[in-house]
Write an enzyme that holds these catalytic residues in place. Structure first.
Site, PDB file in Angstrom:
ATOM      1  N   HIS A 236       0.773  -1.466   0.390  1.00  0.00           N
ATOM      2  CA  HIS A 236      -0.156   0.018   0.220  1.00  0.00           C
ATOM      3  C   HIS A 236       0.828   1.182   0.099  1.00  0.00           C
ATOM      4  O   HIS A 236       1.933   1.633   0.212  1.00  0.00           O
ATOM      5  CB  HIS A 236      -0.754   0.212   1.074  1.00  0.00           C
ATOM      6  CG  HIS A 236      -2.251   0.876   1.450  1.00  0.00           C
ATOM      7  ND1 HIS A 236      -1.662   2.370   1.370  1.00  0.00           N
ATOM      8  CD2 HIS A 236      -3.381   0.868   1.376  1.00  0.00           C
ATOM      9  CE1 HIS A 236      -2.414   2.869   1.827  1.00  0.00           C
ATOM     10  NE2 HIS A 236      -3.615   1.998   1.422  1.00  0.00           N
TER      11      HIS A 236
ATOM     12  N   ASP B 201       3.205  -5.143   8.086  1.00  0.00           N
ATOM     13  CA  ASP B 201       1.680  -4.084   8.130  1.00  0.00           C
ATOM     14  C   ASP B 201       1.206  -4.727   8.086  1.00  0.00           C
ATOM     15  O   ASP B 201       0.592  -5.205   7.518  1.00  0.00           O
ATOM     16  CB  ASP B 201       2.066  -3.205   6.539  1.00  0.00           C
ATOM     17  CG  ASP B 201       0.290  -2.606   6.295  1.00  0.00           C
ATOM     18  OD1 ASP B 201      -0.063  -2.768   7.793  1.00  0.00           O
ATOM     19  OD2 ASP B 201       0.356  -1.385   5.102  1.00  0.00           O
TER      20      ASP B 201
ATOM     21  N   LYS C 132     -10.541  -1.332  11.185  1.00  0.00           N
ATOM     22  CA  LYS C 132     -10.844  -2.136   9.145  1.00  0.00           C
ATOM     23  C   LYS C 132     -10.986  -4.569   9.884  1.00  0.00           C
ATOM     24  O   LYS C 132     -11.460  -5.216   9.808  1.00  0.00           O
ATOM     25  CB  LYS C 132      -9.246  -3.422   8.800  1.00  0.00           C
ATOM     26  CG  LYS C 132      -8.483  -2.202   8.307  1.00  0.00           C
ATOM     27  CD  LYS C 132      -8.567  -1.800   7.381  1.00  0.00           C
ATOM     28  CE  LYS C 132      -7.164  -1.213   6.110  1.00  0.00           C
ATOM     29  NZ  LYS C 132      -7.828  -0.452   4.870  1.00  0.00           N
TER      30      LYS C 132
END
Length: 404
Positions: A121, A198, A224
């Site tokens: 990302h 991550d 999330k």
């Protein structure tokens, strides 16, 4: 076994309609929905004991402090951190990554190497590029193959005594690939490099044991994990957290302040300047309670069923191509239909009540690798159903017929 119909009743938003159609929410990789149990915790905080923490002697402040620190302990136990002070509250994964990158600015020197994977990302690319600009360090990239998997033989070749830090996502947000982080961590440690993982996309599906992984840093976002936006977590090994300088200055992160000199507070407060997202931190603990009551392994098994079912149904559509065919992946399907822009498909799906993500998913290097402008991404959660998959497939077919 998941009782999905019972679970769906916990999520008020799943009862609404969009454009006159029942909502089919398949954008869980961007933000998961929030159950009533967590919403109630948020309402309770603002209704009964909204106050600043750690500084007040009055009852509300003490109650808020206790709830906030209890949540830190819940997070510690969930990820099996060695100490509660190794859990740093942040505003999310991006904040946590920037905190670590800022700290390494005082450690790296010109010519040192840091390494990122090709599956990242933008939040796990840009801060490190900025760090290289500040320090003269060199950014290396672990390449990927057409299946959306990292080429691990190349990773081992890239490692050297110049490598100081390796950072990689546990799960790709764009493709769903589960990366071999145990191999990545162990190989980096053999040459003395630190590792940041991550975990934003992994945390809703995989319970990471940070001590078993022996990872130096692990970062996640609350939104999330069925929690609120604006809160996240940095796990850091104590030795690293003591070595890194504070990221921000202000209240809470100090021990003593004078105009001549300031001394910093001990962990975790050293990295938690200013008034935090108190309610968010408390609610994140409640969200983890909710998910753990169902069970992360149970959730992952059910989501894998959805993934396999949706993959089979979508691939039956002529001219549809799925990007990311890793052997291990979470419930994410990135696809395109030949000759149709993904945005156009997403726009029609929205008119039919189906929420998906379109574009490059903040992972533009992946799209450049495949030489495409972006994808349609359907990402599933434990409150989705096979019936919703059927609606997705029928809606994609309808969009295809309208656009071709």
């Amino acid at each position: 076994m998941i009782d999905v119909l019972k679970i769906r009743k916990d999520f008020p938003i799943l009862q609404r309609e969009v454009n006159g159609k029942p909502l089919v929410y398949l954008d869980n990789a961007a933000t998961s929905q929030t159950p009533q149990q967590v919403i109630d915790v948020i309402v309770d905080y603002y209704s009964r004991y909204n106050a600043n923490i750690h500084r007040g002697v009055h009852t509300l402040s003490q109650e808020a402090t206790d709830a906030y620190e209890q949540s830190r302990q819940k997070i510690q136990h969930h990820f099996n951190a060695g100490h509660p002070y190794e859990i740093i509250f942040t505003s999310g994964t991006t904040h946590a990554i920037n905190l670590v990158a800022n700290g390494f600015a005082s450690i790296l020197k010109k010519g040192d190497e840091i390494m990122v994977s090709a599956l990242e990302h933008h939040s796990n690319i840009v801060p490190w590029q900025m760090l290289c600009e500040r320090t003269g360090a060199i950014l290396k990239v672990i390449p990927m193959d057409l299946n959306g998997e990292l080429i691990m033989s190349e990773y081992h070749k890239l490692l050297s005594n110049k490598t100081k830090l390796v950072f990689c996502n546990h799960v790709s947000n764009a493709l769903g690939t589960v990366n071999p982080i145990v191999e990545i961590i162990n190989a980096a440690h053999e040459i003395g490099a630190a590792v940041l993982i991550d975990g934003a996309q992994a945390a809703p599906h995989i319970k990471a044991d940070v001590q078993a992984l022996d990872v130096d840093f692990y970062v996640v976002s609350g939104h999330k994990l069925c929690g609120p936006t604006g809160v996240g977590v940095l796990y850091g090994k104590e030795e690293w957290l003591r070595k890194l300088p504070p990221y921000q200055g202000g209240g809470e992160m100090i021990a003593e302040v004078s105009f001549e000199k300031t001394t910093y507070a001990d962990l975790p407060h050293k990295f938690e300047a200013g008034t935090p997202n108190i309610c968010g931190g408390i609610a994140l603990g409640a969200a983890l309670d909710y998910m753990n009551n169902i069970g992360l392994e149970t959730i992952a098994a059910y989501e894998h069923e959805l993934l396999e079912y949706a993959t089979e149904q979508l691939l039956a559509i002529e001219d549809l191509k799925i990007y990311g065919q890793a052997k291990e992946k979470t419930a994410v399907i990135s696809f395109n239909i030949e000759g149709i822009h993904p945005y156009d498909i997403g726009a029609i799906l929205d008119k039919l009540g189906v929420a998906v993500r379109t574009g490059h998913h903040c992972a533009q290097p992946i799209m450049d690798f495949y030489k495409i402008p972006g994808t349609v991404r359907a990402s599933f959660s434990f409150y989705n159903t096979k019936e919703e998959v059927d609606i997705l497939v029928a809606s994609v077919k309808r969009a295809k017929n309208m656009l071709q």
